[in-house]
Design an enzyme around this catalytic site. Sequence first.
Site, PDB file in Angstrom:
ATOM      1  CE1 TYR A  29      -3.627  -2.370   0.774  1.00 49.88           C
ATOM      2  CE2 TYR A  29      -4.839  -0.266   1.152  1.00 49.88           C
ATOM      3  CZ  TYR A  29      -4.826  -1.694   0.818  1.00 49.88           C
ATOM      4  OH  TYR A  29      -5.936  -2.263   0.512  1.00 49.88           O
ATOM      5  CE  LYS A  52       1.901 -17.629  -2.548  1.00 50.22           C
ATOM      6  NZ  LYS A  52       0.607 -18.820  -2.634  1.00 50.22           N
ATOM      7  CG  ASP A  76      -2.229 -20.124  -1.504  1.00 49.07           C
ATOM      8  OD1 ASP A  76      -1.681 -19.973  -0.331  1.00 49.07           O
ATOM      9  OD2 ASP A  76      -1.699 -20.760  -2.314  1.00 49.07           O
ATOM     10  CG  ASP A 111      -8.200  -4.300   1.384  1.00 41.54           C
ATOM     11  OD1 ASP A 111      -9.176  -3.826   1.929  1.00 41.54           O
ATOM     12  OD2 ASP A 111      -8.310  -4.559   0.246  1.00 41.54           O
ATOM     13  CG  ASP A 127     -13.815  -6.801   1.929  1.00 44.87           C
ATOM     14  OD1 ASP A 127     -13.698  -5.930   3.059  1.00 44.87           O
ATOM     15  OD2 ASP A 127     -14.497  -6.496   0.831  1.00 44.87           O
TER      16      ASP A 127
END
Length: 354
Positions: A135, A189, A221, A245, A249
């Site tokens: 970001y 990751k 994942d 983020d 959600d």
Amino acid sequence: MKICVLPGDGIGPEIMAQALRVLRALDLGFEYEEALVGGSAFEATGTPLPDATLKLAQEADAILLGAVGGPQWDTLPRDQRPERGLLGIRKALGLFANLRPAILYPELANASTLKAEIVAGLDILIVRELTGDIYFGQPRGIEMRDTPFGKERVGYNTMVYSESEIRRIVKVAFEAAQKRNKRLCSVDKMNVLEATQLWRDVVIEVARDYPDVELSHMLVDNAAMQLVRNPKQFDVMVTGNMFGDILSDEASMLTGSIGMLPSASLDANNKGMYEPSHGSAPDIAGQDKANPLATILSAAMMLRYTFAREEAAQRIESAVKKVLAQGYRTGDIFEPGTKLVGTRAMGDAVLAAL
Ligand code: IPM
Ligand code: MG
């Protein structure tokens, strides 16, 4: 105590109005001062984060934010987009610790898209790092470069984390886990990205100070898949800005509606910005349809984390549970047999329950 109130765009002003009614009813002696942020700030001043807004946010003891963004600002240059207002406050105030609880209220078990037995009793906390990662990493941009396809536009961002940035958010997560069910899952990751290899290394180092917390690691994942397969395996999850983020959600939808979920973004001293996890929902803005409960619950988080007013926070949370038990529902959580109400009527119901 002064609260900086930033209603923002879309449904922001409507949901904020209800949260303020609830706070005022508690008569806590707060002073409220409102300012512009996001697209509405851009329209009025030419920037999504006016100096006066940033100054007020810095001076205030806490910030309550509605939502920012809308399709009418989609073509603006990046530094004028509404989202910059939000990102700018997070960065300028050092609000690195984003707490996003995903709790399933028993009354809403059927509102989830997953089978009730998969989500019944769900109570997880996502701790998302909020001021680093891709970001904010440099360099970033879009420019002409030579590529195997010829000279063409190339867009790039950079994932960057320093060990101190990782350490401070991981500590927040361990401490949160200690107050809950003492299980922490760190999401990375590391099989591909060096920045997240460092993330995992630092998590393992910090874990030595928290022997009472059971630590696990998961690749992002797999974590996305496990959240849908068996979400109740998680207690606290900690991850970086980008993965957080996305996963927050995803987790929110397990609970039936993102319209129910509050969030807190804290600095090192528990000063914070509090906002619903959802966006500005421009499609229903100004129609008295939005669910104000996430913003009302964000006000409760503010009382708990910044002001240590646990009892007042619980009064708000109990009032919300009561209105759900009474059958009041906005459109996002409506099902046949319940009472469909608008934004303001939901606020009325919460006030009555209080
Ligand atoms: C969030 C939002 C923001 C983010 C946007 C609006 C910049 O999606 O708070 O999750 O990506 O952090
Ligand atoms: Mg988001």
